[in-house]
Design a protein around this motif. Structure first.
Motif, PDB file in Angstrom:
ATOM      1  N   MET A  61      -6.521   0.403 -14.594  1.00 50.49           N
ATOM      2  CA  MET A  61      -6.347  -0.399 -13.369  1.00 50.49           C
ATOM      3  C   MET A  61      -6.643   0.479 -12.149  1.00 50.49           C
ATOM      4  SD  MET A  61      -2.919  -2.399 -12.032  1.00 50.49           S
ATOM      5  CE  MET A  61      -2.834  -3.392 -13.514  1.00 50.49           C
ATOM      6  N   SER A  62      -7.481   0.004 -11.248  1.00 54.29           N
ATOM      7  CA  SER A  62      -7.826   0.781 -10.058  1.00 54.29           C
ATOM      8  C   SER A  62      -6.667   0.798  -9.072  1.00 54.29           C
ATOM      9  CB  SER A  62      -9.066   0.184  -9.386  1.00 54.29           C
ATOM     10  OG  SER A  62      -8.813  -1.141  -8.970  1.00 54.29           O
ATOM     11  N   GLU A  63      -6.567   1.903  -8.344  1.00 55.26           N
ATOM     12  CA  GLU A  63      -5.491   2.056  -7.376  1.00 55.26           C
ATOM     13  C   GLU A  63      -5.707   1.101  -6.211  1.00 55.26           C
ATOM     14  OE1 GLU A  63      -4.714   5.663  -4.645  1.00 55.26           O
ATOM     15  OE2 GLU A  63      -3.522   6.031  -6.446  1.00 55.26           O
ATOM     16  N   LYS A  64      -4.628   0.472  -5.766  1.00 54.82           N
ATOM     17  CA  LYS A  64      -4.734  -0.477  -4.663  1.00 54.82           C
ATOM     18  C   LYS A  64      -4.842   0.261  -3.327  1.00 54.82           C
ATOM     19  CE  LYS A  64      -2.566  -4.442  -6.864  1.00 54.82           C
ATOM     20  NZ  LYS A  64      -1.557  -5.524  -6.744  1.00 54.82           N
ATOM     21  N   LEU A  65      -5.317  -0.447  -2.325  1.00 57.82           N
ATOM     22  CA  LEU A  65      -5.626   0.142  -1.025  1.00 57.82           C
ATOM     23  C   LEU A  65      -4.436   0.864  -0.403  1.00 57.82           C
ATOM     24  CD1 LEU A  65      -7.707   0.399   1.305  1.00 57.82           C
ATOM     25  CD2 LEU A  65      -6.832  -1.768   2.185  1.00 57.82           C
ATOM     26  N   LEU A  66      -3.235   0.302  -0.546  1.00 56.36           N
ATOM     27  CA  LEU A  66      -2.064   0.868   0.126  1.00 56.36           C
ATOM     28  C   LEU A  66      -1.072   1.520  -0.836  1.00 56.36           C
ATOM     29  CD1 LEU A  66      -1.374  -1.938   2.781  1.00 56.36           C
ATOM     30  CD2 LEU A  66      -2.818   0.101   2.987  1.00 56.36           C
ATOM     31  N   LEU A  98       2.426  -5.752   0.459  1.00 55.66           N
ATOM     32  CA  LEU A  98       2.858  -5.602  -0.928  1.00 55.66           C
ATOM     33  C   LEU A  98       1.725  -5.870  -1.902  1.00 55.66           C
ATOM     34  CD1 LEU A  98       6.297  -7.365  -0.531  1.00 55.66           C
ATOM     35  CD2 LEU A  98       6.022  -5.037  -1.448  1.00 55.66           C
ATOM     36  N   GLN A  99       0.944  -6.902  -1.623  1.00 51.87           N
ATOM     37  CA  GLN A  99      -0.161  -7.251  -2.518  1.00 51.87           C
ATOM     38  C   GLN A  99      -1.216  -6.151  -2.593  1.00 51.87           C
ATOM     39  OE1 GLN A  99      -1.223 -11.237  -0.959  1.00 51.87           O
ATOM     40  NE2 GLN A  99      -0.711 -12.001  -3.000  1.00 51.87           N
ATOM     41  N   GLU A 100      -1.278  -5.337  -1.544  1.00 52.25           N
ATOM     42  CA  GLU A 100      -2.228  -4.226  -1.547  1.00 52.25           C
ATOM     43  C   GLU A 100      -1.600  -2.933  -2.058  1.00 52.25           C
ATOM     44  OE1 GLU A 100      -5.376  -4.124  -1.171  1.00 52.25           O
ATOM     45  OE2 GLU A 100      -5.652  -6.228  -0.601  1.00 52.25           O
ATOM     46  N   GLY A 101      -0.387  -3.042  -2.628  1.00 55.80           N
ATOM     47  CA  GLY A 101       0.203  -1.890  -3.308  1.00 55.80           C
ATOM     48  C   GLY A 101       1.235  -1.109  -2.538  1.00 55.80           C
ATOM     49  N   ALA A 102       1.547  -1.526  -1.313  1.00 56.24           N
ATOM     50  CA  ALA A 102       2.565  -0.811  -0.536  1.00 56.24           C
ATOM     51  C   ALA A 102       3.957  -1.084  -1.093  1.00 56.24           C
ATOM     52  CB  ALA A 102       2.505  -1.223   0.932  1.00 56.24           C
ATOM     53  N   ALA A 110      -2.375 -11.441   7.895  1.00 55.26           N
ATOM     54  CA  ALA A 110      -2.504 -10.641   6.673  1.00 55.26           C
ATOM     55  C   ALA A 110      -3.619  -9.591   6.754  1.00 55.26           C
ATOM     56  CB  ALA A 110      -2.725 -11.558   5.464  1.00 55.26           C
ATOM     57  N   ARG A 111      -4.827 -10.002   7.050  1.00 54.99           N
ATOM     58  CA  ARG A 111      -5.943  -9.049   7.066  1.00 54.99           C
ATOM     59  C   ARG A 111      -5.760  -7.936   8.092  1.00 54.99           C
ATOM     60  NH1 ARG A 111     -10.953 -11.336   8.623  1.00 54.99           N
ATOM     61  NH2 ARG A 111     -11.859  -9.303   8.165  1.00 54.99           N
ATOM     62  N   PRO A 112      -5.416  -8.273   9.351  1.00 56.48           N
ATOM     63  CA  PRO A 112      -5.278  -7.183  10.321  1.00 56.48           C
ATOM     64  C   PRO A 112      -4.115  -6.238  10.027  1.00 56.48           C
ATOM     65  CG  PRO A 112      -4.818  -9.319  11.350  1.00 56.48           C
ATOM     66  CD  PRO A 112      -5.404  -9.595  10.014  1.00 56.48           C
ATOM     67  N   ILE A 113      -3.011  -6.746   9.461  1.00 57.40           N
ATOM     68  CA  ILE A 113      -1.893  -5.831   9.201  1.00 57.40           C
ATOM     69  C   ILE A 113      -2.246  -4.888   8.060  1.00 57.40           C
ATOM     70  CG2 ILE A 113      -0.499  -7.131   7.519  1.00 57.40           C
ATOM     71  CD1 ILE A 113       0.806  -5.306  10.660  1.00 57.40           C
ATOM     72  N   VAL A 114      -2.964  -5.374   7.057  1.00 58.52           N
ATOM     73  CA  VAL A 114      -3.412  -4.495   5.970  1.00 58.52           C
ATOM     74  C   VAL A 114      -4.383  -3.454   6.512  1.00 58.52           C
ATOM     75  CG1 VAL A 114      -4.790  -4.410   3.846  1.00 58.52           C
ATOM     76  CG2 VAL A 114      -2.973  -6.128   4.101  1.00 58.52           C
ATOM     77  N   TYR A 115      -5.291  -3.874   7.366  1.00 54.53           N
ATOM     78  CA  TYR A 115      -6.233  -2.929   7.979  1.00 54.53           C
ATOM     79  C   TYR A 115      -5.482  -1.825   8.720  1.00 54.53           C
ATOM     80  CZ  TYR A 115      -9.332  -0.986  11.524  1.00 54.53           C
ATOM     81  OH  TYR A 115     -10.008  -0.111  12.335  1.00 54.53           O
ATOM     82  N   LEU A 116      -4.488  -2.204   9.530  1.00 55.54           N
ATOM     83  CA  LEU A 116      -3.770  -1.224  10.344  1.00 55.54           C
ATOM     84  C   LEU A 116      -2.970  -0.237   9.508  1.00 55.54           C
ATOM     85  CD1 LEU A 116      -2.677  -3.530  13.298  1.00 55.54           C
ATOM     86  CD2 LEU A 116      -4.203  -1.540  13.442  1.00 55.54           C
ATOM     87  N   ALA A 117      -2.638  -0.616   8.278  1.00 53.95           N
ATOM     88  CA  ALA A 117      -1.917   0.289   7.382  1.00 53.95           C
ATOM     89  C   ALA A 117      -2.866   1.124   6.521  1.00 53.95           C
ATOM     90  CB  ALA A 117      -0.983  -0.509   6.478  1.00 53.95           C
ATOM     91  N   SER A 118      -4.158   0.815   6.577  1.00 58.92           N
ATOM     92  CA  SER A 118      -5.126   1.410   5.650  1.00 58.92           C
ATOM     93  C   SER A 118      -5.772   2.667   6.220  1.00 58.92           C
ATOM     94  CB  SER A 118      -6.223   0.386   5.340  1.00 58.92           C
ATOM     95  OG  SER A 118      -7.116   0.272   6.447  1.00 58.92           O
ATOM     96  N   PRO A 119      -6.442   3.430   5.366  1.00 64.22           N
ATOM     97  CA  PRO A 119      -7.166   4.615   5.853  1.00 64.22           C
ATOM     98  C   PRO A 119      -8.214   4.292   6.912  1.00 64.22           C
ATOM     99  CG  PRO A 119      -6.927   4.709   3.466  1.00 64.22           C
ATOM    100  CD  PRO A 119      -6.458   3.339   3.890  1.00 64.22           C
ATOM    101  N   GLN A 120      -8.749   3.067   6.896  1.00 63.81           N
ATOM    102  CA  GLN A 120      -9.772   2.676   7.881  1.00 63.81           C
ATOM    103  C   GLN A 120      -9.273   2.787   9.311  1.00 63.81           C
ATOM    104  OE1 GLN A 120     -10.725  -1.236   5.848  1.00 63.81           O
ATOM    105  NE2 GLN A 120     -12.696  -0.796   6.807  1.00 63.81           N
ATOM    106  N   ALA A 121      -7.966   2.599   9.509  1.00 61.72           N
ATOM    107  CA  ALA A 121      -7.412   2.577  10.867  1.00 61.72           C
ATOM    108  C   ALA A 121      -6.951   3.946  11.342  1.00 61.72           C
ATOM    109  CB  ALA A 121      -6.244   1.593  10.928  1.00 61.72           C
TER     110      ALA A 121
END
Length: 261
Positions: free
Chosen positions: A1-6, A29-33, A227-238
């Motif tokens: 299983m690949s590691e999730k974004l968060l 949570l869905q992105e692994g946080a 959903a999308r912007p909060i995941v982005y702000l928690a991700s390495p992209q931000a």
């Protein structure tokens, strides 16, 4: 299983038992946080956490009253004891105009008819609460040299709208607080940004008596718009993004303007 974004991200979302907070926590949570679901204690909070855990998500119940420095310090102690640190804080807990005027959408009330108690309670929750929670958790982030804080806001129109004292001033104050926090933390590795839906959103802040009327409005937004912007702000992209005010309904436009679309 690949590691999730968060994966590996420890996040705390205030006011997360329903509405925008629940939608954002669910997305993280869905992105692994790993997410602390926070609000005042009670069945509503416990039920929200159970729903998330029943989906196999790593949600944790964290009772906290954002008006109380003592309650917040207890929550900070829980985070230190159980996680050791926090990577992502979402200040979302708030109360709306219905607490001072149940019919605010249709019968606006002038500021001079708002009770001092109603004014103070809303400001204590929506503005002072953001300060108190950030004050408790920012030092953890500064000590580790990294962290993200997101303060939830609302449209500027709300800050000027007839009959919107004290909600409008509370959000205007939270935006000023956010900009200053971003500057105070600019050289620490900790970022501060704002996020808002960008329109009327179907949450508990709308009067229950008019729920069906709101649901039928053509432009009413779902809390999942966050959903999308909060995941982005928690991700390495931000990484390094700070002092920004992001409108969820314009998120794709914002990404393009920042070379990420």
């Amino acid at each position: 299983m690949s590691e999730k974004l968060l994966s590996g991200v420890h996040a705390l979302v205030t006011g997360a038992s329903s509405g925008l907070g629940y939608a954002m926590a669910h997305a993280l949570l869905q992105e692994g946080a790993t997410v602390a679901i926070s609000s005042r204690s009670g069945e509503k909070l416990s039920s929200a956490v159970k729903r998330l855990r029943d989906q196999g998500l790593d949600a944790h119940e964290l009772a906290m009253d954002v008006r109380s420095a003592e309650s917040i310090e207890s929550a900070a102690d829980w985070v230190k004891s159980n996680w050791g640190n926090v990577n992502f804080l979402v200040n979302n807990a708030g109360i709306g105009m219905r607490t001072v005027n149940e019919r605010f959408m249709f019968e606006p009330q002038p500021f001079y008819e708002v009770s001092p108690e109603g004014f103070r309670d809303l400001i204590d929750t929506n503005l002072t609460g953001y300060f108190l929670v950030s004050r408790a958790f920012a030092p953890m982030m500064v000590a580790q040299g990294s962290g993200r804080i997101v303060n939830i806001s609302m449209n500027h129109e709300t800050m000027r709208r007839k009959g919107f004292v004290p909600y409008g001033p509370s959000r205007a104050g939270a935006e000023s607080l956010s900009y200053i926090m971003a500057e105070d933390l600019r050289d620490t590795g900790v970022t501060v940004n704002m996020l808002l839906p960008g329109g009327a959103t179907l949450t508990g802040m709308l009067p229950e008596a008019y729920a069906q009327r709101f649901k039928s409005m053509p432009n009413i937004l779902s809390p999942e718009i966050m959903a999308r912007p909060i995941v982005y702000l928690a991700s390495p992209q931000a990484e390094g993004i700070t002092g920004e005010r992001i409108v969820a309904v314009e998120f794709d436009k914002w990404l393009k303007e920042h070379g990420e679309g």
